[in-house]
Design a protein around this motif. Structure first.
Motif, PDB file in Angstrom:
ATOM      1  N   LEU A 113       0.823  -1.211   0.000  1.00  0.00           N
ATOM      2  CA  LEU A 113       0.000   0.000   0.000  1.00  0.00           C
ATOM      3  C   LEU A 113       0.857   1.261   0.000  1.00  0.00           C
ATOM      4  CD1 LEU A 113      -2.806  -0.874   2.595  1.00  0.00           C
ATOM      5  CD2 LEU A 113      -2.968  -0.910   0.107  1.00  0.00           C
ATOM      6  N   ASN A 136      -3.487   3.671   1.518  1.00  0.00           N
ATOM      7  CA  ASN A 136      -3.726   3.539   2.956  1.00  0.00           C
ATOM      8  C   ASN A 136      -4.841   4.487   3.384  1.00  0.00           C
ATOM      9  OD1 ASN A 136      -3.200   4.655   5.868  1.00  0.00           O
ATOM     10  ND2 ASN A 136      -2.196   2.661   5.828  1.00  0.00           N
ATOM     11  N   SER A 164      -6.541   2.544   8.858  1.00  0.00           N
ATOM     12  CA  SER A 164      -5.214   2.958   8.394  1.00  0.00           C
ATOM     13  C   SER A 164      -4.117   2.470   9.330  1.00  0.00           C
ATOM     14  CB  SER A 164      -5.145   4.488   8.273  1.00  0.00           C
ATOM     15  OG  SER A 164      -5.871   4.945   7.153  1.00  0.00           O
ATOM     16  N   THR A 183      -0.811  -0.658   8.623  1.00  0.00           N
ATOM     17  CA  THR A 183       0.525  -0.057   8.565  1.00  0.00           C
ATOM     18  C   THR A 183       1.627  -1.079   8.260  1.00  0.00           C
ATOM     19  OG1 THR A 183       0.577  -0.188  10.990  1.00  0.00           O
ATOM     20  CG2 THR A 183       0.072   1.960  10.001  1.00  0.00           C
ATOM     21  N   THR A 226       1.988  -1.053   4.596  1.00  0.00           N
ATOM     22  CA  THR A 226       2.074   0.283   3.999  1.00  0.00           C
ATOM     23  C   THR A 226       3.510   0.778   3.989  1.00  0.00           C
ATOM     24  OG1 THR A 226      -0.155   0.812   4.810  1.00  0.00           O
ATOM     25  CG2 THR A 226       1.243   2.654   4.172  1.00  0.00           C
ATOM     26  N   ALA A 236       5.185   3.806   6.754  1.00  0.00           N
ATOM     27  CA  ALA A 236       4.014   3.624   7.606  1.00  0.00           C
ATOM     28  C   ALA A 236       3.887   4.664   8.712  1.00  0.00           C
ATOM     29  CB  ALA A 236       4.044   2.226   8.219  1.00  0.00           C
ATOM     30  N   GLY A 253       0.310   6.058   7.832  1.00  0.00           N
ATOM     31  CA  GLY A 253      -0.760   5.597   8.719  1.00  0.00           C
ATOM     32  C   GLY A 253      -1.498   6.735   9.387  1.00  0.00           C
TER      33      GLY A 253
END
Length: 505
Positions: A24, A29, A243, A247, A250, A253, A257
């Motif tokens: 992501l 995200n 979100s 993380t 992601t 992050a 996030g």
């Protein structure tokens, strides 16, 4: 760890190996939280409730009030997320921000309220989409067809299976779906409002939209009705912790996030206000909307303001938007199950934190959640109020889980010794205290009756469900879990803690 990325290095500092694939971006995200909030889902399901609990004046101005205080909660959560970007999210935060003798209990209670709240809210979103599909079929039949409970439950289970399958396709598909969903969440409310206002034969006056008070609750106290009316907005503003739970998948992050949490609330606040105001201007007949044969006031607004074919088209677009919300809710829910079981907090934890060897997703957790959603819909076959009773824990459970780590941070500021890149500086404590006061207020509101006289049909069962979860989780901890659950457990340098499907540890 020379070849480990910065995200993986930070996760290792928090005590976990990188098991999930980071696919992501910051944008996608953000899309997980925007899709989970999903203006079109929450407001579509609750528009009729808002029309009778204070009416337009409470829906419009109440939305602004709730959006402001929700942003305070979101900012407080985002600051903690930036310091601790893990899939466990809230329950991990509660453990890290509690004293050693309290961390297991704080983590345990936060985790169970968050997990059960997520299961209930996702089941509610899927069920709401089932009702939307039923309403669309009703419009297509010129209001001669009304779906039976069996049909609604069958649609519900089919939708649960569809999002389960979509979530099983891997991180690349997930990233693509979230990219489309993020755009769809913004376009859909604007499309509905623009078409309604363009085709509506008449428009309501600004006086109606911004000052008209309606009370169809049977409650005589106007302040009580206004407070109850705020629930329309607050029910919608849930799930932005998605979100945080994404993380570990992601990139960047610690920034993406918290930014996802805050921006999702901000964008949803703006689009939601436009959605509410636009549809209120487009109402043709208030009485026909609240007593609609479609079972969904939004469907009646679209039908009255446009025509049959246009209304069907808009409902289909809206249903697709809500399917994305269901998908995103499952994403977050499965990651909570994965993380909570990774730390041994769930029955049969060894099953739920298994990672698919090729796709690197928590496949078993994904399908466990789908099964739970399906089971929760079954009581609707015998009692139309049973499903509402079961899912009434949704919002209050989530907000209790949002509040616990914020309280822990305020009580133990020395344990938040290293803020992340996103931090509130000197405003941190003030935002935290405002958040807690708001959560306490809405917790009280969520358990109050929303109509008088109270009957089995309109009873607010949230107090019962919250009590069951509170005493059930706490009782289990006192009787058993305190002996073996110590909070989040590191799996760094401990390969037997990592169970990968198809491989032997």
């Amino acid at each position: 760890m020379a070849d480990t990325t910065a995200d993986e290095a930070m996760l290792a500092q928090l005590g976990y190996k990188q098991e999930l694939k980071r696919e992501l971006s910051s944008f996608t995200n953000l899309g997980t939280s925007m899709s989970t909030i999903c203006i079109c889902s929450g407001l579509t399901s609750l528009f009729g409730f808002g029309l009778v609990t204070g009416g337009p004046v409470v829906m419009t101005w109440g939305w602004i009030v709730v959006a402001f205080f929700t942003m305070m909660v979101g900012l407080a959560m985002a600051e903690i997320c930036s310091a601790f970007p893990t899939s466990g999210g809230l329950y991990y935060w509660a453990a890290r921000l509690s004293r050693p003798k309290h961390k297991a209990l704080a983590s345990w209670m936060t985790g169970w309220f968050n997990l059960l709240g997520q299961v209930a809210v996702t089941a509610g979103v899927v069920f709401g989409l089932s009702l939307m599909i039923g309403a669309t079929a009703s419009i297509a039949s010129d209001l001669t067809y009304t779906p039976t409970p069996a049909v609604i439950v069958a649609i519900h289970i089919s939708l649960a299976l569809s999002i389960g399958f979509a979530n099983s396709l891997g991180p690349k598909v997930m990233n693509y779906i979230m990219l489309v969903s993020t755009v769809w969440q913004v376009i859909t409310p604007f499309l509905l409002v623009v078409v309604v206002l363009a085709k509506a034969p008449i428009k309501q006056t600004p006086s109606f939209v911004f000052t008209e008070f309606k009370n169809g609750t049977g409650i005589e106290s106007i302040p009580w009705v206004v407070l109850v009316g705020l629930l329309t907005s607050q029910f919608t503003f849930t799930g932005y912790d998605a979100s945080a739970h994404m993380t570990e998948e992601t990139k960047n992050a610690a920034v993406a996030g918290p930014a996802g949490i805050v921006l999702a609330i901000a964008v949803s606040a703006a689009t939601g206000f436009f959605f509410i105001v636009g549809l209120l201007f487009g109402i043709q007949d208030y009485d026909s909307v609240i007593s609609t044969a479609t079972g969904l006031p939004l469907a009646q607004i679209l039908l009255d303001a446009t025509d049959k074919n246009t209304a069907i088209f808009l409902m289909v677009v809206n249903c697709i938007c809500c399917w994305f919300a269901c998908y995103s809710c499952l994403l977050a829910n499965s990651r909570v199950i994965y993380a909570f079981s990774r730390d041994g907090a769930m029955p049969f934890s060894f099953l739920w934190h298994q990672i698919h060897p090729k796709l690197r997703i928590p496949m078993n957790a994904n399908w466990l959640a789908c099964i739970l959603y399906s089971i929760l819909a079954l009581p609707y076959l015998g009692n139309s109020t049973a499903f509402t009773a079961i899912t009434s824990i949704a919002t209050i459970g989530l907000y209790i889980s949002y509040g616990i780590p914020i309280v822990c941070k305020l009580m133990n500021p020395d344990l938040f010794e290293k803020p992340g890149p996103f931090n509130l500086g000197r405003w941190s404590n003030l935002v935290g205290y405002i958040s807690i006061v708001w959560i306490m207020l809405i917790t009280c509101l969520f358990v109050l009756p929303a109509a008088m006289p109270v009957t089995a049909v309109n009873m607010n069962y949230a107090c019962v469900l919250v009590g069951i979860v509170l005493f059930g989780a706490y009782g289990t901890f006192v009787l058993s879990a305190h002996r073996w659950f110590n909070g989040p457990v590191t799996n760094i340098g401990n390969d037997e803690d990592v169970v990968v499907v198809g491989k032997t540890a």
